[in-house]
Design an enzyme around this catalytic site. Structure first.
Site, PDB file in Angstrom:
ATOM      1  N   ASP A  20       0.831  -1.157   0.133  1.00  0.00           N
ATOM      2  CA  ASP A  20      -0.020   0.105   0.155  1.00  0.00           C
ATOM      3  C   ASP A  20       0.752   1.402   0.191  1.00  0.00           C
ATOM      4  O   ASP A  20       1.875   1.165   0.395  1.00  0.00           O
ATOM      5  CB  ASP A  20      -0.890  -0.003   1.096  1.00  0.00           C
ATOM      6  CG  ASP A  20      -2.106  -0.931   1.306  1.00  0.00           C
ATOM      7  OD1 ASP A  20      -2.054  -2.075   0.557  1.00  0.00           O
ATOM      8  OD2 ASP A  20      -2.936  -1.006   1.949  1.00  0.00           O
ATOM      9  N   HIS A 164       3.643  -2.083   3.348  1.00  0.00           N
ATOM     10  CA  HIS A 164       3.982  -0.876   2.692  1.00  0.00           C
ATOM     11  C   HIS A 164       4.963  -0.574   1.881  1.00  0.00           C
ATOM     12  O   HIS A 164       5.959  -0.797   2.701  1.00  0.00           O
ATOM     13  CB  HIS A 164       3.510   0.418   3.752  1.00  0.00           C
ATOM     14  CG  HIS A 164       2.206   0.274   4.433  1.00  0.00           C
ATOM     15  ND1 HIS A 164       1.877  -0.682   5.491  1.00  0.00           N
ATOM     16  CD2 HIS A 164       0.978   1.126   4.275  1.00  0.00           C
ATOM     17  CE1 HIS A 164       0.564  -0.840   5.853  1.00  0.00           C
ATOM     18  NE2 HIS A 164       0.296   0.537   5.175  1.00  0.00           N
TER      19      HIS A 164
HETATM   20 NI    NI Z   1      -2.631   3.161   3.527  1.00  0.00          NI
END
Ligand code: NI
Length: 213
Positions: A20, A164
């Site tokens: 992400d 992430h």
């Molecule tokens: Ni996010």
């Protein structure tokens, strides 16, 4: 570009790695690592990050068989802003992904996993299934590649693992993590491959029962 593979994740040990908040400074390195192991992943991109991405990472993702999902334009909590802002956050990112890659995203991940009836209605209108996660590596908090690797490697068949790719420590964890999971017999699939393309319904939330426990 490679089409989604027809993998039966009911019988094959599948895991969906999701990254992400990018694309960022380490995304192209991550793509190299995934390519080396023949691993596919899903990227929930932030529109404003993609807009300033000079390396054309979105095009590369699509070309190399990964899936791109919508993670809003500026990573706002969609349940805390006006309805018109919420709609714009999603729509603007949809347009950018499509303009860059020629592919229309069919999945989104609401920032912070924060969704409600009006976000759900908008996702449905935009043709987007809402994808949450089943394994949270908390890599944004714990900037330690060893920890990220261990948490990621605890995936079960069918897990959706949250990472992430804007963190260097996360990307550095990936080669060993892929090795760990491959040794356990996992196949790395995109979200659409995990569910089989026909069973992702716009507006619906995945994994089933998310947020109810
Ligand atoms: Ni996010």
């Amino acid at each position: 570009m490679p089409a989604p593979r027809d993998i039966d994740c009911k019988h094959v040990k599948c895991v969906a790695l999701t990254f992400d908040d990018g694309p960022g400074a380490y995304t192209s390195t991550l793509l190299d690592m995934l390519a080396k192991r023949g691993a596919r992943a899903t990227f929930f991109v932030v529109g404003q990050m993609a807009a300033r991405d000079s390396k054309n990472n979105l095009v590369r993702m699509v070309r190399e068989g990964h899936e791109i999902g919508n993670h809003t334009w500026s990573h706002r909590q969609l349940t805390a802003i006006s309805r018109s802002s919420m709609k714009a956050e999603i729509a603007r990112t949809q347009k950018l992904i499509e303009n860059r890659t020629g592919v229309r995203a069919t999945i989104m991940r609401p920032p912070y996993g924060s969704t409600n009836r009006s976000v759900t209605a908008e996702a449905r209108r935009e043709g987007l299934a809402q994808i949450l996660w089943s394994v949270d590596t908390k890599d944004w908090r714990d900037r330690d590649s060893g920890v990220v690797r261990r948490r990621g490697a605890a995936a079960k068949p069918g897990s959706i693992v949250l990472f992430h790719d804007i963190h260097r420590t996360t990307v550095r964890a990936v080669p060993a993590l892929l090795k760990d999971l491959q040794r356990k017999g996992f196949t790395f699939v995109t979200l659409s491959e995990l569910y089989g393309r026909r069973s992702l319904t716009p507006g619906s939330r995945y994994p089933a029962g998310w947020g109810k426990g």
